[in-house]
Design a protein around this motif. Structure first.
Motif, PDB file in Angstrom:
ATOM      1  N   GLY A 248      10.315   5.967   3.050  1.00 37.68           N
ATOM      2  CA  GLY A 248       9.514   7.177   2.899  1.00 37.68           C
ATOM      3  C   GLY A 248       8.348   7.006   1.947  1.00 37.68           C
ATOM      4  O   GLY A 248       7.938   7.952   1.283  1.00 37.68           O
ATOM      5  N   LEU A 249       7.799   5.809   1.869  1.00 38.26           N
ATOM      6  CA  LEU A 249       6.688   5.549   0.951  1.00 38.26           C
ATOM      7  C   LEU A 249       5.371   5.990   1.552  1.00 38.26           C
ATOM      8  O   LEU A 249       5.142   5.856   2.758  1.00 38.26           O
ATOM      9  CB  LEU A 249       6.622   4.052   0.617  1.00 38.26           C
ATOM     10  N   HIS A 250       4.491   6.506   0.695  1.00 38.03           N
ATOM     11  CA  HIS A 250       3.168   6.955   1.117  1.00 38.03           C
ATOM     12  C   HIS A 250       2.149   6.573   0.056  1.00 38.03           C
ATOM     13  O   HIS A 250       2.482   6.387  -1.112  1.00 38.03           O
ATOM     14  CB  HIS A 250       3.136   8.469   1.316  1.00 38.03           C
ATOM     15  N   GLY A 251       0.905   6.473   0.466  1.00 37.36           N
ATOM     16  CA  GLY A 251      -0.205   6.268  -0.469  1.00 37.36           C
ATOM     17  C   GLY A 251      -0.162   4.933  -1.176  1.00 37.36           C
ATOM     18  O   GLY A 251       0.105   3.887  -0.580  1.00 37.36           O
ATOM     19  N   LYS A 252      -0.422   4.973  -2.481  1.00 33.87           N
ATOM     20  CA  LYS A 252      -0.513   3.754  -3.272  1.00 33.87           C
ATOM     21  C   LYS A 252       0.819   3.009  -3.333  1.00 33.87           C
ATOM     22  O   LYS A 252       0.846   1.776  -3.319  1.00 33.87           O
ATOM     23  CB  LYS A 252      -0.986   4.078  -4.691  1.00 33.87           C
ATOM     24  N   GLU A 253       1.908   3.759  -3.394  1.00 33.87           N
ATOM     25  CA  GLU A 253       3.221   3.118  -3.436  1.00 33.87           C
ATOM     26  C   GLU A 253       3.466   2.307  -2.169  1.00 33.87           C
ATOM     27  O   GLU A 253       3.965   1.184  -2.219  1.00 33.87           O
ATOM     28  CB  GLU A 253       4.323   4.164  -3.603  1.00 33.87           C
ATOM     29  N   ARG A 254       3.104   2.888  -1.019  1.00 36.75           N
ATOM     30  CA  ARG A 254       3.286   2.191   0.256  1.00 36.75           C
ATOM     31  C   ARG A 254       2.423   0.944   0.321  1.00 36.75           C
ATOM     32  O   ARG A 254       2.869  -0.125   0.723  1.00 36.75           O
ATOM     33  CB  ARG A 254       2.952   3.129   1.416  1.00 36.75           C
ATOM     34  N   LYS A 255       1.180   1.075  -0.103  1.00 40.01           N
ATOM     35  CA  LYS A 255       0.253  -0.056  -0.071  1.00 40.01           C
ATOM     36  C   LYS A 255       0.752  -1.192  -0.959  1.00 40.01           C
ATOM     37  O   LYS A 255       0.732  -2.359  -0.563  1.00 40.01           O
ATOM     38  CB  LYS A 255      -1.137   0.407  -0.528  1.00 40.01           C
ATOM     39  N   LYS A 256       1.232  -0.846  -2.153  1.00 43.08           N
ATOM     40  CA  LYS A 256       1.735  -1.858  -3.076  1.00 43.08           C
ATOM     41  C   LYS A 256       2.978  -2.527  -2.506  1.00 43.08           C
ATOM     42  O   LYS A 256       3.115  -3.754  -2.555  1.00 43.08           O
ATOM     43  CB  LYS A 256       2.048  -1.218  -4.428  1.00 43.08           C
ATOM     44  N   PHE A 257       3.892  -1.731  -1.956  1.00 40.52           N
ATOM     45  CA  PHE A 257       5.113  -2.284  -1.375  1.00 40.52           C
ATOM     46  C   PHE A 257       4.796  -3.233  -0.232  1.00 40.52           C
ATOM     47  O   PHE A 257       5.337  -4.338  -0.162  1.00 40.52           O
ATOM     48  CB  PHE A 257       6.027  -1.156  -0.876  1.00 40.52           C
ATOM     49  N   ARG A 258       3.923  -2.799   0.673  1.00 43.87           N
ATOM     50  CA  ARG A 258       3.582  -3.648   1.823  1.00 43.87           C
ATOM     51  C   ARG A 258       2.917  -4.942   1.388  1.00 43.87           C
ATOM     52  O   ARG A 258       3.178  -5.999   1.945  1.00 43.87           O
ATOM     53  CB  ARG A 258       2.666  -2.890   2.799  1.00 43.87           C
ATOM     54  N   SER A 259       2.053  -4.854   0.385  1.00 45.40           N
ATOM     55  CA  SER A 259       1.371  -6.042  -0.109  1.00 45.40           C
ATOM     56  C   SER A 259       2.372  -7.058  -0.637  1.00 45.40           C
ATOM     57  O   SER A 259       2.322  -8.241  -0.291  1.00 45.40           O
ATOM     58  CB  SER A 259       0.377  -5.646  -1.203  1.00 45.40           C
ATOM     59  N   GLU A 260       3.294  -6.592  -1.473  1.00 43.40           N
ATOM     60  CA  GLU A 260       4.307  -7.493  -2.032  1.00 43.40           C
ATOM     61  C   GLU A 260       5.245  -8.006  -0.952  1.00 43.40           C
ATOM     62  O   GLU A 260       5.620  -9.183  -0.946  1.00 43.40           O
ATOM     63  CB  GLU A 260       5.101  -6.769  -3.115  1.00 43.40           C
ATOM     64  N   CYS A 261       5.616  -7.160  -0.028  1.00 38.36           N
ATOM     65  CA  CYS A 261       6.514  -7.530   1.055  1.00 38.36           C
ATOM     66  C   CYS A 261       5.898  -8.619   1.933  1.00 38.36           C
ATOM     67  O   CYS A 261       6.545  -9.604   2.269  1.00 38.36           O
ATOM     68  CB  CYS A 261       6.850  -6.295   1.884  1.00 38.36           C
ATOM     69  N   ILE A 262       4.641  -8.446   2.285  1.00 37.40           N
ATOM     70  CA  ILE A 262       3.967  -9.428   3.144  1.00 37.40           C
ATOM     71  C   ILE A 262       3.819 -10.761   2.418  1.00 37.40           C
ATOM     72  O   ILE A 262       4.010 -11.829   3.007  1.00 37.40           O
ATOM     73  CB  ILE A 262       2.613  -8.879   3.624  1.00 37.40           C
ATOM     74  N   LYS A 263       3.508 -10.720   1.117  1.00 35.78           N
ATOM     75  CA  LYS A 263       3.388 -11.964   0.342  1.00 35.78           C
ATOM     76  C   LYS A 263       4.701 -12.723   0.326  1.00 35.78           C
ATOM     77  O   LYS A 263       4.734 -13.933   0.533  1.00 35.78           O
ATOM     78  CB  LYS A 263       2.955 -11.663  -1.090  1.00 35.78           C
ATOM     79  N   THR A 264       5.789 -12.002   0.085  1.00 35.53           N
ATOM     80  CA  THR A 264       7.086 -12.683   0.036  1.00 35.53           C
ATOM     81  C   THR A 264       7.510 -13.155   1.419  1.00 35.53           C
ATOM     82  O   THR A 264       8.119 -14.211   1.557  1.00 35.53           O
ATOM     83  CB  THR A 264       8.173 -11.765  -0.560  1.00 35.53           C
ATOM     84  N   ALA A 265       7.180 -12.406   2.457  1.00 33.52           N
ATOM     85  CA  ALA A 265       7.548 -12.798   3.819  1.00 33.52           C
ATOM     86  C   ALA A 265       6.789 -14.050   4.241  1.00 33.52           C
ATOM     87  O   ALA A 265       7.350 -14.944   4.874  1.00 33.52           O
ATOM     88  CB  ALA A 265       7.289 -11.666   4.788  1.00 33.52           C
ATOM     89  N   LYS A 266       5.527 -14.136   3.870  1.00 31.94           N
ATOM     90  CA  LYS A 266       4.744 -15.315   4.223  1.00 31.94           C
ATOM     91  C   LYS A 266       5.151 -16.525   3.396  1.00 31.94           C
ATOM     92  O   LYS A 266       4.979 -17.660   3.826  1.00 31.94           O
ATOM     93  CB  LYS A 266       3.252 -15.031   4.058  1.00 31.94           C
TER      94      LYS A 266
END
Length: 92
Positions: free
Chosen positions: A61-79
């Motif tokens: 249920g993340l939105h806004g800056k929290e969602r953007k930060k989470f996705r950024s960190e998630c994609i970095k760790t996934a890659k």
């Protein structure tokens, strides 16, 4: 003013109005050329990591800056090859 003069004025005004109506219909044809250039700029396909991280952010249920930060960190760790840390969004 005589009747003939009034009819002449009305006829001339009608010609101007008709000309303006035809001129306005030509403008959308020019816009179709502009839309074909935007079709060339199709959005890039999202990677599997990006889609998975978006699903995780939706689940939390993340939105806004929290969602953007989470996705950024998630994609970095996934890659990087590691599984995304689920507790990354809990940090504020």
């Amino acid at each position: 003013m005589t009747l003939a003069s009034r009819l002449a004025v009305v006829a001339i005004a009608s010609l101007f109005a008709t000309g303006a109506a035809f001129a306005q219909t030509a403008a959308p044809a020019a816009k179709t050329d502009a839309t074909t250039t935007t079709d060339k700029k199709a959005p890039k396909e999202r990677s599997a990591e990006s889609l998975e991280c978006s699903k995780q952010a939706d689940a939390k249920g993340l939105h806004g800056k929290e969602r953007k930060k989470f996705r950024s960190e998630c994609i970095k760790t996934a890659k990087a090859g590691a599984a995304p840390a689920p507790a990354a969004a809990d940090k504020k």
